[in-house]
Design a protein around this motif. Structure first.
Motif, PDB file in Angstrom:
ATOM      1  N   ALA A 153       8.383   4.160   7.627  1.00 37.12           N
ATOM      2  CA  ALA A 153       8.648   5.184   8.641  1.00 37.12           C
ATOM      3  C   ALA A 153       9.316   6.404   8.015  1.00 37.12           C
ATOM      4  O   ALA A 153       8.929   7.531   8.292  1.00 37.12           O
ATOM      5  CB  ALA A 153       9.516   4.604   9.759  1.00 37.12           C
ATOM      6  N   GLU A 154      10.305   6.171   7.192  1.00 35.36           N
ATOM      7  CA  GLU A 154      11.035   7.251   6.534  1.00 35.36           C
ATOM      8  C   GLU A 154      11.081   6.972   5.041  1.00 35.36           C
ATOM      9  O   GLU A 154      11.685   6.002   4.606  1.00 35.36           O
ATOM     10  CB  GLU A 154      12.469   7.350   7.076  1.00 35.36           C
ATOM     11  CG  GLU A 154      12.559   7.814   8.510  1.00 35.36           C
ATOM     12  CD  GLU A 154      12.189   9.280   8.682  1.00 35.36           C
ATOM     13  OE1 GLU A 154      12.495  10.087   7.777  1.00 35.36           O
ATOM     14  OE2 GLU A 154      11.577   9.606   9.708  1.00 35.36           O
ATOM     15  N   VAL A 155      10.423   7.829   4.265  1.00 37.25           N
ATOM     16  CA  VAL A 155      10.410   7.687   2.816  1.00 37.25           C
ATOM     17  C   VAL A 155      10.628   9.065   2.214  1.00 37.25           C
ATOM     18  O   VAL A 155       9.934  10.017   2.574  1.00 37.25           O
ATOM     19  CB  VAL A 155       9.060   7.126   2.308  1.00 37.25           C
ATOM     20  CG1 VAL A 155       9.102   6.910   0.799  1.00 37.25           C
ATOM     21  CG2 VAL A 155       8.685   5.852   3.026  1.00 37.25           C
ATOM     22  N   MET A 207      13.000  -1.956  13.712  1.00 40.57           N
ATOM     23  CA  MET A 207      13.221  -1.019  12.613  1.00 40.57           C
ATOM     24  C   MET A 207      14.016  -1.732  11.525  1.00 40.57           C
ATOM     25  O   MET A 207      14.990  -2.419  11.815  1.00 40.57           O
ATOM     26  CB  MET A 207      13.999   0.213  13.082  1.00 40.57           C
ATOM     27  CG  MET A 207      13.207   1.123  14.005  1.00 40.57           C
ATOM     28  SD  MET A 207      11.732   1.856  13.237  1.00 40.57           S
ATOM     29  CE  MET A 207      12.449   2.861  11.951  1.00 40.57           C
ATOM     30  N   LEU A 208      13.577  -1.577  10.282  1.00 40.32           N
ATOM     31  CA  LEU A 208      14.236  -2.214   9.146  1.00 40.32           C
ATOM     32  C   LEU A 208      14.670  -1.176   8.121  1.00 40.32           C
ATOM     33  O   LEU A 208      13.970  -0.190   7.895  1.00 40.32           O
ATOM     34  CB  LEU A 208      13.280  -3.184   8.449  1.00 40.32           C
ATOM     35  CG  LEU A 208      12.727  -4.350   9.248  1.00 40.32           C
ATOM     36  CD1 LEU A 208      11.717  -5.119   8.399  1.00 40.32           C
ATOM     37  CD2 LEU A 208      13.841  -5.262   9.724  1.00 40.32           C
ATOM     38  N   SER A 263       0.876  -1.164   0.000  1.00 40.70           N
ATOM     39  CA  SER A 263       0.000   0.000   0.000  1.00 40.70           C
ATOM     40  C   SER A 263       0.917   1.219   0.000  1.00 40.70           C
ATOM     41  O   SER A 263       2.144   1.083   0.032  1.00 40.70           O
ATOM     42  CB  SER A 263      -0.910   0.015   1.231  1.00 40.70           C
ATOM     43  OG  SER A 263      -0.203   0.445   2.369  1.00 40.70           O
ATOM     44  N   THR A 264       0.338   2.386   0.010  1.00 43.63           N
ATOM     45  CA  THR A 264       1.169   3.592   0.058  1.00 43.63           C
ATOM     46  C   THR A 264       1.824   3.758   1.426  1.00 43.63           C
ATOM     47  O   THR A 264       2.785   4.499   1.563  1.00 43.63           O
ATOM     48  CB  THR A 264       0.341   4.846  -0.260  1.00 43.63           C
ATOM     49  OG1 THR A 264      -0.714   4.961   0.694  1.00 43.63           O
ATOM     50  CG2 THR A 264      -0.221   4.789  -1.668  1.00 43.63           C
ATOM     51  N   LYS A 265       1.323   3.042   2.430  1.00 48.45           N
ATOM     52  CA  LYS A 265       1.827   3.183   3.803  1.00 48.45           C
ATOM     53  C   LYS A 265       2.765   2.072   4.238  1.00 48.45           C
ATOM     54  O   LYS A 265       3.440   2.198   5.258  1.00 48.45           O
ATOM     55  CB  LYS A 265       0.660   3.245   4.799  1.00 48.45           C
ATOM     56  CG  LYS A 265      -0.323   4.344   4.537  1.00 48.45           C
ATOM     57  CD  LYS A 265       0.235   5.670   4.914  1.00 48.45           C
ATOM     58  CE  LYS A 265      -0.843   6.733   4.749  1.00 48.45           C
ATOM     59  NZ  LYS A 265      -0.331   8.045   4.887  1.00 48.45           N
ATOM     60  N   GLY A 266       2.799   0.937   3.492  1.00 49.87           N
ATOM     61  CA  GLY A 266       3.645  -0.145   3.931  1.00 49.87           C
ATOM     62  C   GLY A 266       3.565  -1.361   3.036  1.00 49.87           C
ATOM     63  O   GLY A 266       2.940  -1.327   1.974  1.00 49.87           O
ATOM     64  N   ILE A 267       4.213  -2.434   3.492  1.00 48.04           N
ATOM     65  CA  ILE A 267       4.338  -3.652   2.703  1.00 48.04           C
ATOM     66  C   ILE A 267       4.163  -4.880   3.584  1.00 48.04           C
ATOM     67  O   ILE A 267       4.273  -4.805   4.805  1.00 48.04           O
ATOM     68  CB  ILE A 267       5.718  -3.732   2.008  1.00 48.04           C
ATOM     69  CG1 ILE A 267       6.850  -3.653   3.048  1.00 48.04           C
ATOM     70  CG2 ILE A 267       5.854  -2.676   0.940  1.00 48.04           C
ATOM     71  CD1 ILE A 267       8.252  -3.785   2.484  1.00 48.04           C
ATOM     72  N   PHE A 268       3.908  -6.000   2.930  1.00 42.68           N
ATOM     73  CA  PHE A 268       3.977  -7.294   3.592  1.00 42.68           C
ATOM     74  C   PHE A 268       5.161  -8.021   2.988  1.00 42.68           C
ATOM     75  O   PHE A 268       5.269  -8.144   1.759  1.00 42.68           O
ATOM     76  CB  PHE A 268       2.703  -8.125   3.386  1.00 42.68           C
ATOM     77  CG  PHE A 268       2.806  -9.487   4.011  1.00 42.68           C
ATOM     78  CD1 PHE A 268       2.664  -9.637   5.386  1.00 42.68           C
ATOM     79  CD2 PHE A 268       3.076 -10.607   3.254  1.00 42.68           C
ATOM     80  CE1 PHE A 268       2.785 -10.894   5.979  1.00 42.68           C
ATOM     81  CE2 PHE A 268       3.194 -11.864   3.832  1.00 42.68           C
ATOM     82  CZ  PHE A 268       3.051 -12.010   5.203  1.00 42.68           C
ATOM     83  N   ILE A 269       6.073  -8.488   3.852  1.00 42.94           N
ATOM     84  CA  ILE A 269       7.236  -9.243   3.412  1.00 42.94           C
ATOM     85  C   ILE A 269       6.996 -10.710   3.742  1.00 42.94           C
ATOM     86  O   ILE A 269       6.810 -11.068   4.904  1.00 42.94           O
ATOM     87  CB  ILE A 269       8.530  -8.744   4.091  1.00 42.94           C
ATOM     88  CG1 ILE A 269       8.795  -7.285   3.720  1.00 42.94           C
ATOM     89  CG2 ILE A 269       9.707  -9.637   3.704  1.00 42.94           C
ATOM     90  CD1 ILE A 269       9.998  -6.675   4.418  1.00 42.94           C
ATOM     91  N   HIS A 270       6.977 -11.546   2.702  1.00 46.06           N
ATOM     92  CA  HIS A 270       6.780 -12.976   2.876  1.00 46.06           C
ATOM     93  C   HIS A 270       8.105 -13.598   3.295  1.00 46.06           C
ATOM     94  O   HIS A 270       9.084 -13.548   2.552  1.00 46.06           O
ATOM     95  CB  HIS A 270       6.292 -13.594   1.564  1.00 46.06           C
ATOM     96  CG  HIS A 270       5.933 -15.027   1.695  1.00 46.06           C
ATOM     97  ND1 HIS A 270       6.833 -16.037   1.510  1.00 46.06           N
ATOM     98  CD2 HIS A 270       4.757 -15.623   2.012  1.00 46.06           C
ATOM     99  CE1 HIS A 270       6.237 -17.192   1.690  1.00 46.06           C
ATOM    100  NE2 HIS A 270       4.974 -16.978   2.003  1.00 46.06           N
TER     101      HIS A 270
END
Length: 160
Positions: free
Chosen positions: A128-130, A85-86, A68-75
């Protein structure tokens, strides 16, 4: 999304409604509910993009399967802990330079060997930071895929 399983890390429902709950529990529950509502408001698209991520001295490779514009799912079968924090690096299709963004693990679906209902282990990561230019690229990708999905779901009617 399917019903939540016990192996997902989330704020537990202890069966107490309002009265008698600890104020910190109420605060955590309110935050989890707010995040769940926000997550449902965001357009999410399915995709398959390689991602390199690191936290401290740990460097890993996996796939983004939902964005999404706010985040991701990492499989991944080895998700990081909630709150980690990544540093993420992935390349948007059609771009030559990878995006480098920071994110925080918001929830985890742990790998459960032998659990054939849990076919999607991994972690939900909120950006968090983009950089603004990277946010525009992410937003454009999500909108483009969502538009394609919408067009596929609703093909134009032909006169026949």
């Amino acid at each position: 999304m399917a019903e939540e399983k016990d192996h997902k890390q989330a704020v537990p429902d202890l069966g107490m409604k309002g009265e008698g709950r600890h104020p910190q529990f109420e605060e955590a529950l309110s935050e989890a509910e707010r995040q769940a509502r926000e997550r449902r408001r965001e357009i999410r698209v399915l995709l398959n993009i390689e991602v390199d991520y690191s936290s401290g001295d740990t460097f890993l490779f996996a796939y983004i399967t939902d964005m999404s514009t706010k985040g991701i799912f990492i499989h991944t079968n080895t998700p990081e802990a909630v709150g980690t924090m990544l540093n993420l690096e992935f390349t948007i299709p059609g771009e030559s330079k990878p995006l480098t963004v920071e994110g925080v693990v918001m929830w985890v679906n742990t790998y459960q060997p032998g659990d054939f209902e849990n076919l999607n282990p991994g972690m939900g990561v909120r950006f968090a930071e983009v950089q603004q230019s990277d946010q525009v690229k992410i937003s454009s990708l999500v909108k483009h895929i969502a538009d394609l999905e919408e067009a596929a779901a609703n093909p134009p009617k032909t006169e026949g």
